[in-house]
Scaffold this motif. Sequence first.
Motif, PDB file in Angstrom:
ATOM      1  N   THR A 126      48.731  13.750  46.882  1.00  0.00           N
ATOM      2  CA  THR A 126      48.262  13.064  45.674  1.00  0.00           C
ATOM      3  C   THR A 126      48.114  11.571  45.922  1.00  0.00           C
ATOM      4  OG1 THR A 126      50.548  12.978  44.876  1.00  0.00           O
ATOM      5  CG2 THR A 126      49.182  14.764  44.063  1.00  0.00           C
ATOM      6  N   ALA A 127      48.998  11.009  46.740  1.00  0.00           N
ATOM      7  CA  ALA A 127      48.882   9.589  47.063  1.00  0.00           C
ATOM      8  C   ALA A 127      47.622   9.332  47.874  1.00  0.00           C
ATOM      9  CB  ALA A 127      50.114   9.121  47.840  1.00  0.00           C
ATOM     10  N   GLY A 128      47.324  10.227  48.825  1.00  0.00           N
ATOM     11  CA  GLY A 128      46.102  10.078  49.621  1.00  0.00           C
ATOM     12  C   GLY A 128      44.859  10.172  48.766  1.00  0.00           C
ATOM     13  N   ARG A 129      44.858  11.090  47.821  1.00  0.00           N
ATOM     14  CA  ARG A 129      43.723  11.233  46.916  1.00  0.00           C
ATOM     15  C   ARG A 129      43.559   9.981  46.061  1.00  0.00           C
ATOM     16  NH1 ARG A 129      44.271  16.157  43.019  1.00  0.00           N
ATOM     17  NH2 ARG A 129      46.100  14.959  42.451  1.00  0.00           N
ATOM     18  N   ALA A 130      44.666   9.472  45.526  1.00  0.00           N
ATOM     19  CA  ALA A 130      44.607   8.277  44.681  1.00  0.00           C
ATOM     20  C   ALA A 130      44.086   7.084  45.470  1.00  0.00           C
ATOM     21  CB  ALA A 130      45.992   7.976  44.103  1.00  0.00           C
ATOM     22  N   GLN A 131      44.550   6.931  46.702  1.00  0.00           N
ATOM     23  CA  GLN A 131      44.087   5.812  47.528  1.00  0.00           C
ATOM     24  C   GLN A 131      42.598   5.923  47.819  1.00  0.00           C
ATOM     25  OE1 GLN A 131      46.610   5.946  50.976  1.00  0.00           O
ATOM     26  NE2 GLN A 131      48.448   5.333  49.845  1.00  0.00           N
ATOM     27  N   THR A 132      42.151   7.146  48.096  1.00  0.00           N
ATOM     28  CA  THR A 132      40.727   7.347  48.373  1.00  0.00           C
ATOM     29  C   THR A 132      39.878   6.998  47.152  1.00  0.00           C
ATOM     30  OG1 THR A 132      41.177   9.082  50.008  1.00  0.00           O
ATOM     31  CG2 THR A 132      38.982   9.051  49.019  1.00  0.00           C
ATOM     32  N   LEU A 133      40.313   7.429  45.967  1.00  0.00           N
ATOM     33  CA  LEU A 133      39.543   7.142  44.757  1.00  0.00           C
ATOM     34  C   LEU A 133      39.521   5.645  44.440  1.00  0.00           C
ATOM     35  CD1 LEU A 133      40.591  10.153  42.481  1.00  0.00           C
ATOM     36  CD2 LEU A 133      38.424   9.809  43.710  1.00  0.00           C
ATOM     37  N   VAL A 134      40.608   4.948  44.743  1.00  0.00           N
ATOM     38  CA  VAL A 134      40.626   3.489  44.553  1.00  0.00           C
ATOM     39  C   VAL A 134      39.588   2.842  45.471  1.00  0.00           C
ATOM     40  CG1 VAL A 134      41.990   1.395  44.953  1.00  0.00           C
ATOM     41  CG2 VAL A 134      42.995   3.313  43.719  1.00  0.00           C
ATOM     42  N   LYS A 135      39.515   3.302  46.698  1.00  0.00           N
ATOM     43  CA  LYS A 135      38.532   2.763  47.646  1.00  0.00           C
ATOM     44  C   LYS A 135      37.104   3.085  47.201  1.00  0.00           C
ATOM     45  CE  LYS A 135      41.673   3.201  51.602  1.00  0.00           C
ATOM     46  NZ  LYS A 135      41.940   3.958  52.856  1.00  0.00           N
ATOM     47  N   VAL A 136      36.908   4.300  46.690  1.00  0.00           N
ATOM     48  CA  VAL A 136      35.575   4.673  46.191  1.00  0.00           C
ATOM     49  C   VAL A 136      35.183   3.773  45.025  1.00  0.00           C
ATOM     50  CG1 VAL A 136      34.234   6.474  45.042  1.00  0.00           C
ATOM     51  CG2 VAL A 136      35.694   7.057  46.979  1.00  0.00           C
ATOM     52  N   ALA A 137      36.125   3.471  44.152  1.00  0.00           N
ATOM     53  CA  ALA A 137      35.844   2.590  43.009  1.00  0.00           C
ATOM     54  C   ALA A 137      35.426   1.204  43.492  1.00  0.00           C
ATOM     55  CB  ALA A 137      37.068   2.497  42.101  1.00  0.00           C
ATOM     56  N   GLU A 138      36.082   0.721  44.535  1.00  0.00           N
ATOM     57  CA  GLU A 138      35.711  -0.583  45.096  1.00  0.00           C
ATOM     58  C   GLU A 138      34.329  -0.525  45.728  1.00  0.00           C
ATOM     59  OE1 GLU A 138      35.620  -4.496  46.558  1.00  0.00           O
ATOM     60  OE2 GLU A 138      36.649  -3.522  44.887  1.00  0.00           O
ATOM     61  N   LEU A 139      34.039   0.553  46.434  1.00  0.00           N
ATOM     62  CA  LEU A 139      32.717   0.728  47.031  1.00  0.00           C
ATOM     63  C   LEU A 139      31.645   0.773  45.943  1.00  0.00           C
ATOM     64  CD1 LEU A 139      31.026   1.270  49.578  1.00  0.00           C
ATOM     65  CD2 LEU A 139      31.559   3.705  49.310  1.00  0.00           C
ATOM     66  N   ALA A 140      31.922   1.473  44.858  1.00  0.00           N
ATOM     67  CA  ALA A 140      30.973   1.557  43.753  1.00  0.00           C
ATOM     68  C   ALA A 140      30.762   0.188  43.104  1.00  0.00           C
ATOM     69  CB  ALA A 140      31.462   2.563  42.712  1.00  0.00           C
ATOM     70  N   ARG A 141      31.843  -0.571  42.955  1.00  0.00           N
ATOM     71  CA  ARG A 141      31.725  -1.915  42.366  1.00  0.00           C
ATOM     72  C   ARG A 141      30.782  -2.784  43.193  1.00  0.00           C
ATOM     73  NH1 ARG A 141      33.287  -6.824  43.152  1.00  0.00           N
ATOM     74  NH2 ARG A 141      34.469  -6.305  45.030  1.00  0.00           N
ATOM     75  N   ARG A 142      30.951  -2.745  44.500  1.00  0.00           N
ATOM     76  CA  ARG A 142      30.087  -3.545  45.382  1.00  0.00           C
ATOM     77  C   ARG A 142      28.638  -3.063  45.315  1.00  0.00           C
ATOM     78  NH1 ARG A 142      33.587  -3.977  51.043  1.00  0.00           N
ATOM     79  NH2 ARG A 142      35.580  -4.637  50.105  1.00  0.00           N
ATOM     80  N   ALA A 143      28.469  -1.717  45.263  1.00  0.00           N
ATOM     81  CA  ALA A 143      27.116  -1.155  45.207  1.00  0.00           C
ATOM     82  C   ALA A 143      26.415  -1.544  43.910  1.00  0.00           C
ATOM     83  CB  ALA A 143      27.173   0.359  45.369  1.00  0.00           C
ATOM     84  N   LYS A 144      27.167  -1.642  42.825  1.00  0.00           N
ATOM     85  CA  LYS A 144      26.593  -2.106  41.559  1.00  0.00           C
ATOM     86  C   LYS A 144      26.171  -3.562  41.659  1.00  0.00           C
ATOM     87  CE  LYS A 144      29.085   0.899  38.287  1.00  0.00           C
ATOM     88  NZ  LYS A 144      30.046   0.920  37.159  1.00  0.00           N
ATOM     89  N   GLU A 145      27.054  -4.382  42.217  1.00  0.00           N
ATOM     90  CA  GLU A 145      26.767  -5.816  42.330  1.00  0.00           C
ATOM     91  C   GLU A 145      25.551  -6.072  43.211  1.00  0.00           C
ATOM     92  OE1 GLU A 145      30.220  -7.882  43.668  1.00  0.00           O
ATOM     93  OE2 GLU A 145      31.225  -7.792  41.702  1.00  0.00           O
ATOM     94  N   SER A 146      25.339  -5.190  44.192  1.00  0.00           N
ATOM     95  CA  SER A 146      24.182  -5.362  45.078  1.00  0.00           C
ATOM     96  C   SER A 146      22.888  -4.931  44.410  1.00  0.00           C
ATOM     97  CB  SER A 146      24.389  -4.554  46.360  1.00  0.00           C
ATOM     98  OG  SER A 146      24.229  -3.156  46.120  1.00  0.00           O
ATOM     99  N   GLY A 147      23.002  -4.262  43.258  1.00  0.00           N
ATOM    100  CA  GLY A 147      21.815  -3.799  42.542  1.00  0.00           C
ATOM    101  C   GLY A 147      21.355  -2.413  42.934  1.00  0.00           C
ATOM    102  N   GLY A 148      22.081  -1.751  43.835  1.00  0.00           N
ATOM    103  CA  GLY A 148      21.658  -0.429  44.272  1.00  0.00           C
ATOM    104  C   GLY A 148      22.135   0.693  43.365  1.00  0.00           C
ATOM    105  N   LEU A 149      23.376   0.603  42.904  1.00  0.00           N
ATOM    106  CA  LEU A 149      23.967   1.654  42.077  1.00  0.00           C
ATOM    107  C   LEU A 149      23.768   1.340  40.600  1.00  0.00           C
ATOM    108  CD1 LEU A 149      25.781   4.232  41.948  1.00  0.00           C
ATOM    109  CD2 LEU A 149      27.765   2.700  41.975  1.00  0.00           C
ATOM    110  N   ARG A 150      23.396   2.331  39.838  1.00  0.00           N
ATOM    111  CA  ARG A 150      23.143   2.125  38.419  1.00  0.00           C
ATOM    112  C   ARG A 150      24.388   1.562  37.726  1.00  0.00           C
ATOM    113  NH1 ARG A 150      21.147   7.509  36.010  1.00  0.00           N
ATOM    114  NH2 ARG A 150      21.524   6.409  34.054  1.00  0.00           N
ATOM    115  N   PRO A 151      24.222   0.631  36.807  1.00  0.00           N
ATOM    116  CA  PRO A 151      25.363  -0.083  36.225  1.00  0.00           C
ATOM    117  C   PRO A 151      26.270   0.781  35.347  1.00  0.00           C
ATOM    118  CG  PRO A 151      23.310  -0.738  35.157  1.00  0.00           C
ATOM    119  CD  PRO A 151      22.928   0.072  36.348  1.00  0.00           C
TER     120      PRO A 151
END
Length: 206
Positions: free
Chosen positions: A121-146
């Motif tokens: 569960t800790a590994g899953r939580a850490q992965t999802l936190v990283k995905v959220a950060e990746l998504a945040r950057r992708a939004k800021e770059s204009g690639g991912l829908r807001p």
Amino acid sequence: MTEHLTHLRADARDNRDRIVEMAREVFAAEGLDVPMREIARRAQVGPATLYRRFPTKEALVTEAFGHQMHRCGQIVDEALTDPDPWRGFCTAMEQVFELHARDRGFTAAFMAAYPKALDFTAGRAQTLVKVAELARRAKESGGLRPDFVIEDLIVMIMANSGIRASTPAAAVAASRRFAALARQAFAASSERVNLPPVGRVSLVVT
């Protein structure tokens, strides 16, 4: 005496490896609901031997899919190093989808709530936190829908896990095509991507 102890340790190690391999195979093919005693039977060990090494199903699931969980984290880590966050997001999504398409037991384990399996569960939580950060950057770059939220990706993973194909290669091909469709759905612009060829899939009605 030393040879006898060495032989016992080797037998114990072989039993453990056989249990884990069988669990991985059974969970991948049939999901996580297979009883522990059935796994012991197929691994050709007694229930006492299984429970001595894995007291709970959570412990067995953690061991069976630990490598996949680690690889999931690696994929997102690699995506975070991409100077183009949107490209990194899409690459990670395709690779994660493929990982889940190869092993539906892992998808079930990833989605399950196992409060006793702290490492998993800790590994899953850490992965999802990283995905959220990746998504945040992708939004800021204009690639991912807001309006993208992490639950959107989880829904896609669940849908991807429903792929049934004639061969593992066909499942991977279908997963890559699905990832391309997901990329188009998640894109901030009206981008159109070339869809990879799809393998032969099965329509399963349950």
